[in-house]
Design a protein around this motif. Sequence first.
Motif: not given
Length: 93
Positions: A8-17, A71-89
């Motif tokens: 029942x691993x929850x989905x990872x959602x990448x986000x940053x400010x 292009x700033x990228x964050x790769x967020x993960x837990x032991x089973x799932x991962x996601x990434x997001x890119x923002x322009x600066x």
Amino acid sequence: AVIITASCTKTTIACFTIDKGSTNTKVNEEIQFSSCSTNADSFDWEFGDGETAQGGGTTVKHKYTKAGTYNVKLHAANKDKSDEITKSLTITQ
């Protein structure tokens, strides 16, 4: 008897400010990036200028030495799932 188990691993959602927003940031100004990711415990940052913060945590700081758009990228993960997001600066002189 048959026992079936399901993960029942929850989905990872990448986000940053970006503390200064995505514009009006100048060369050599310290910028704070903060993760607002959900269901993540590992954070790898790429700043778009060749610098990274592997395992950098939820908040990292970085300075750009040259003007340009990055292009700033964050790769967020837990032991089973991962996601990434890119923002322009954009960095100005």
